[in-house]
Write a protein that holds these residues in place. Structure first.
Motif, PDB file in Angstrom:
ATOM      1  N   THR A 348       0.824  -1.220   0.000  1.00  0.00           N
ATOM      2  CA  THR A 348       0.000   0.000   0.000  1.00  0.00           C
ATOM      3  C   THR A 348       0.852   1.261   0.000  1.00  0.00           C
ATOM      4  N   LYS A 349       1.935   1.239   0.765  1.00  0.00           N
ATOM      5  CA  LYS A 349       2.753   2.458   0.836  1.00  0.00           C
ATOM      6  C   LYS A 349       3.457   2.751  -0.486  1.00  0.00           C
ATOM      7  N   HIS A 350       3.895   1.681  -1.131  1.00  0.00           N
ATOM      8  CA  HIS A 350       4.574   1.873  -2.411  1.00  0.00           C
ATOM      9  C   HIS A 350       3.586   2.417  -3.446  1.00  0.00           C
ATOM     10  N   LEU A 351       2.391   1.867  -3.440  1.00  0.00           N
ATOM     11  CA  LEU A 351       1.359   2.328  -4.365  1.00  0.00           C
ATOM     12  C   LEU A 351       1.032   3.806  -4.103  1.00  0.00           C
ATOM     13  N   ASP A 352       0.847   4.141  -2.844  1.00  0.00           N
ATOM     14  CA  ASP A 352       0.548   5.541  -2.502  1.00  0.00           C
ATOM     15  C   ASP A 352       1.677   6.468  -2.926  1.00  0.00           C
ATOM     16  N   MET A 353       2.898   5.999  -2.687  1.00  0.00           N
ATOM     17  CA  MET A 353       4.055   6.824  -3.030  1.00  0.00           C
ATOM     18  C   MET A 353       4.109   7.050  -4.550  1.00  0.00           C
ATOM     19  N   MET A 354       3.902   6.001  -5.329  1.00  0.00           N
ATOM     20  CA  MET A 354       3.934   6.147  -6.782  1.00  0.00           C
ATOM     21  C   MET A 354       2.791   7.039  -7.264  1.00  0.00           C
ATOM     22  N   ARG A 355       1.640   6.884  -6.638  1.00  0.00           N
ATOM     23  CA  ARG A 355       0.513   7.762  -6.996  1.00  0.00           C
ATOM     24  C   ARG A 355       0.894   9.218  -6.760  1.00  0.00           C
ATOM     25  N   SER A 356       1.525   9.468  -5.614  1.00  0.00           N
ATOM     26  CA  SER A 356       1.875  10.857  -5.307  1.00  0.00           C
ATOM     27  C   SER A 356       2.896  11.381  -6.320  1.00  0.00           C
ATOM     28  N   LYS A 357       3.803  10.526  -6.771  1.00  0.00           N
ATOM     29  CA  LYS A 357       4.782  10.959  -7.776  1.00  0.00           C
ATOM     30  C   LYS A 357       4.106  11.312  -9.095  1.00  0.00           C
ATOM     31  N   MET A 358       2.910  10.724  -9.312  1.00  0.00           N
ATOM     32  CA  MET A 358       2.201  10.958 -10.572  1.00  0.00           C
ATOM     33  C   MET A 358       1.065  11.965 -10.425  1.00  0.00           C
ATOM     34  N   GLN A 364      -7.752   5.054  -7.718  1.00  0.00           N
ATOM     35  CA  GLN A 364      -8.657   4.357  -8.638  1.00  0.00           C
ATOM     36  C   GLN A 364      -8.184   2.917  -8.762  1.00  0.00           C
ATOM     37  N   GLU A 365      -9.101   2.052  -9.096  1.00  0.00           N
ATOM     38  CA  GLU A 365      -8.832   0.609  -9.214  1.00  0.00           C
ATOM     39  C   GLU A 365      -7.596   0.290 -10.064  1.00  0.00           C
ATOM     40  N   ASN A 366      -7.564   0.879 -11.271  1.00  0.00           N
ATOM     41  CA  ASN A 366      -6.504   0.450 -12.197  1.00  0.00           C
ATOM     42  C   ASN A 366      -5.205   1.253 -12.098  1.00  0.00           C
ATOM     43  N   ASP A 367      -5.004   1.969 -10.986  1.00  0.00           N
ATOM     44  CA  ASP A 367      -3.748   2.723 -10.824  1.00  0.00           C
ATOM     45  C   ASP A 367      -2.533   1.795 -10.861  1.00  0.00           C
ATOM     46  N   ARG A 436      -6.712   9.488 -17.062  1.00  0.00           N
ATOM     47  CA  ARG A 436      -6.734   9.311 -15.610  1.00  0.00           C
ATOM     48  C   ARG A 436      -6.728  10.674 -14.910  1.00  0.00           C
ATOM     49  N   LEU A 437      -5.932  11.601 -15.467  1.00  0.00           N
ATOM     50  CA  LEU A 437      -5.868  12.954 -14.897  1.00  0.00           C
ATOM     51  C   LEU A 437      -7.204  13.678 -15.054  1.00  0.00           C
ATOM     52  N   GLN A 438      -7.832  13.446 -16.195  1.00  0.00           N
ATOM     53  CA  GLN A 438      -9.134  14.091 -16.431  1.00  0.00           C
ATOM     54  C   GLN A 438     -10.129  13.655 -15.350  1.00  0.00           C
ATOM     55  N   LYS A 439     -10.104  12.356 -15.047  1.00  0.00           N
ATOM     56  CA  LYS A 439     -10.987  11.819 -14.015  1.00  0.00           C
ATOM     57  C   LYS A 439     -10.690  12.491 -12.664  1.00  0.00           C
ATOM     58  N   GLU A 440      -9.395  12.608 -12.414  1.00  0.00           N
ATOM     59  CA  GLU A 440      -8.919  13.234 -11.183  1.00  0.00           C
ATOM     60  C   GLU A 440      -9.447  14.680 -11.102  1.00  0.00           C
ATOM     61  N   GLN A 441      -9.333  15.363 -12.218  1.00  0.00           N
ATOM     62  CA  GLN A 441      -9.794  16.767 -12.250  1.00  0.00           C
ATOM     63  C   GLN A 441     -11.308  16.843 -12.047  1.00  0.00           C
ATOM     64  N   ASP A 442     -12.030  15.959 -12.730  1.00  0.00           N
ATOM     65  CA  ASP A 442     -13.494  15.961 -12.591  1.00  0.00           C
ATOM     66  C   ASP A 442     -13.878  15.789 -11.126  1.00  0.00           C
ATOM     67  N   GLU A 443     -13.219  14.840 -10.491  1.00  0.00           N
ATOM     68  CA  GLU A 443     -13.562  14.576  -9.084  1.00  0.00           C
ATOM     69  C   GLU A 443     -13.156  15.721  -8.166  1.00  0.00           C
TER      70      GLU A 443
END
Ligand code: AMP
Ligand code: MG
Length: 529
Positions: A348-358, A364-367, A436-443
């Motif tokens: 979980t931490k690695h996933l969160d860290m990579m998400r933050s880098k991006m 989201q499910e398919n991150d 994916r960014l568009q979704k992020e922006q919409d939300e």
């Protein structure tokens, strides 16, 4: 100098070796031996970090003879009895037996603003644990340790710190590449600072010697002094302690992965019990993103300590610590449960860290898939990790894929030869990223401009712009060897604000130059230091 509040908690709490002479030996039933630094008559301080202020030293005091004498080991406050700690370790996966501070001499602990700091000189002469070594350190490795400790601190990574860098005034003989070509180099002393320098190996030694008393004293001392939030006692306290060390170790390694730092020698004697990055040797920064990369030529064959293996090695090292603490806990399943929590938390931490880098703050499910594809592409064609993520921050959902590609193209080492299929796969990935960014922006409910700005800010806070690349260290070393410290000072200034835009340092925000690809010290480092 200001009234340093000395409080030697380690030596007060733990057994001292009764032998006080300084000769190489094996010890049992002890945690440390006394050892005096060599008296360097011609030592010279060449750099003092801003840490001095955190320790309460004024600029005037830093200039004083008394300060210089302390950080070069010439003279200490009254009552100080310098010592070397004894520890053992697993080196490259094998039990190495007794090691210990072979060229580190602890001066004293001081408390300032409720914070405990131990001061230690690295390279100040032999100790009872020097084994075959001379106890000294050379300028090149000392520059690397001094600047990198501070760089890591400013990057927000838990680390031991460095107060000062000095020339010892002596020459030191080293065979840098272990190829029979020994040469004299300038000797140096780093004054390292940390709440404590205790390593996994301190516990391993006491356990291996079957010395439960020392093991218990050491563990009780560490809990009381550095894990005071633990209020239980006995087995419960030891388990909680192990859990906290596990969490801190994982935290540290996630930071390493985030910034592309490869330690190079993750032996258990180089693992801090406080989860601090410790012992800067043949470390390096990922330039081309490559999970298989290690800067350490001594590890070239197995690449045990390569970038991609660091999280797994952290766990292996914790297993050795668990074995050492077993005598106090006597509960295998409970220890195993904690080790398993490392594996789960890592995911979980690695996933969160990579998400933050991006720049993805709404999971989201398919991150996971998006990240895995990215990591795959990054490794197909040499792509600079630092530059890639910093440039990715400028990509926003309003862009088309071609424009987005233009942004990241600065990170490719050989853009001209990027094959068409590779380029297509990049465009394909960028398309999914933009979606994916568009979704992020919409939300987020933000408009395009506000979203792009917020995303960039968030990404720039976790993706450094300026890191201490090996070739930069080498340029500093080449100048310093000739007595010119201008570059050292310049880079030190830059490294204090690694996440900020600093246009005056933009020449250091670039791909590693071609000449550094194969140069010793830039792409190849050995343990010789
Ligand atoms: P390292 O690989 O730097 O973590 O060092 C492993 C062990 O070797 C530690 O116990 C060090 O104190 C010791 N060591 C490394 N270099 C020297 C040296 N030049 N003199 C004495 N001991 C050393
Ligand atoms: Mg070490």
């Amino acid at each position: 100098m200001h009234n340093i509040h000395i409080d030697n908690s380690f030596t007060d709490a733990l057994p001292q070796d009764p032998i006080t002479e300084n000769y190489t030996r094996q010890v049992t039933g002890t945690a440390y031996s006394l050892a005096q630094p060599v008296e360097f008559k011609k030592s010279q301080v060449i750099h003092v970090s801003k840490l001095a202020r955190e320790l309460g030293f004024t600029d005037e005091e830093v200039q004083s003879l008394a300060f210089k004498n302390v950080v070069t080991g010439r003279e200490f406050p009254d009552g100080v009895a310098p010592y070397a700690m004894v520890y053992a370790g697993h080196q490259f996966g094998n039990w190495a037996g007794q090691l210990g501070d072979g060229r580190a001499i602890n001066l004293f602990e001081m408390v300032h603003n409720d914070q405990r700091w131990a001061l230690q000189l690295k390279g100040a002469g032999p100790t009872p644990y020097s084994r075959n070594g001379d106890g000294f350190a050379v300028l090149r490795s000392s520059i690397r340790e001094h600047l990198c400790s501070e760089a890591m601190h400013h990057l927000g990574v838990p680390t031991t710190r460095s107060l000062s860098l000095s020339l010892s005034g002596q020459q030191v003989l080293r065979d840098m590449l272990y190829d029979g070509h020994a040469a004299h180099e300038k000797g140096a002393i780093v004054c390292r600072v940390a709440p404590s320098f205790i390593r996994f190996g301190n516990f391993e030694l006491a356990a291996a010697q079957g010395n439960t008393d020392v093991l218990k004293q050491l563990t009780d001392y560490t809990i009381k002094t550095f894990y005071s939030q633990i209020t239980t006692t006995g087995k419960e306290a030891y388990l909680q302690f192990f859990k906290e060390v596990t969490d801190r170790t994982l935290e540290m390694i996630i930071h390493w992965q985030r910034i592309g730092f490869v330690h190079g020698v993750m032996n258990t004697d180089n693992m801090s019990i406080l989860g601090l990055t410790i012992d800067y040797g043949p470390y390096g920064w990922l330039e081309p993103y490559d999970h298989g990369w290690t800067p350490n030529t001594t590890d070239r064959q197995n690449k045990r300590y390569r970038y991609g293996a660091q999280p797994e090695i952290g766990l292996w090292n914790l297993l050795q610590l668990a074995n050492a603490l077993y005598e106090l806990i006597d509960d295998g399943p409970a220890l195993e449960k904690i080790l398993n929590s490392y594996k789960e938390n890592y995911q979980t931490k690695h996933l969160d860290m990579m998400r933050s880098k991006m720049g993805l703050s709404r999971p989201q499910e398919n991150d996971r898939e998006l990240i895995a594809t990215l990591e795959h592409h990054l490794q197909l064609h040499e792509t600079d990790m630092t530059i890639f993520f910093r440039e990715l921050a400028q990509v926003d959902p309003q862009m088309d894929t071609d424009k987005a590609f233009l942004h990241i193209s600065m990170a490719f080492y050989d853009l001209e030869n990027l094959s068409e299929p590779h380029q297509w796969s990049w465009l394909e990935w960028l398309e999914s990223y933009l979606k994916r960014l568009q979704k992020e922006q919409d939300e987020s409910g933000l408009d395009g401009i506000a979203f792009a700005k917020a995303k960039q800010q968030q990404m720039n806070a976790v993706n450094p712009k300026y890191v201490f690349r090996n070739y930069i260290a080498q340029l500093i070393i080449d100048d310093a060897d000739k007595g010119d410290y201008t570059l050292l000072n310049e880079v030190y200034r830059m490294l204090q604000r690694p996440y900020d835009e600093q246009p005056e340092f933009d020449k250091w925000y670039d791909l590693r130059p071609d000449w550094a690809r194969t140069k010793v010290g830039c792409s190849m480092l050995s343990c010789s230091s």
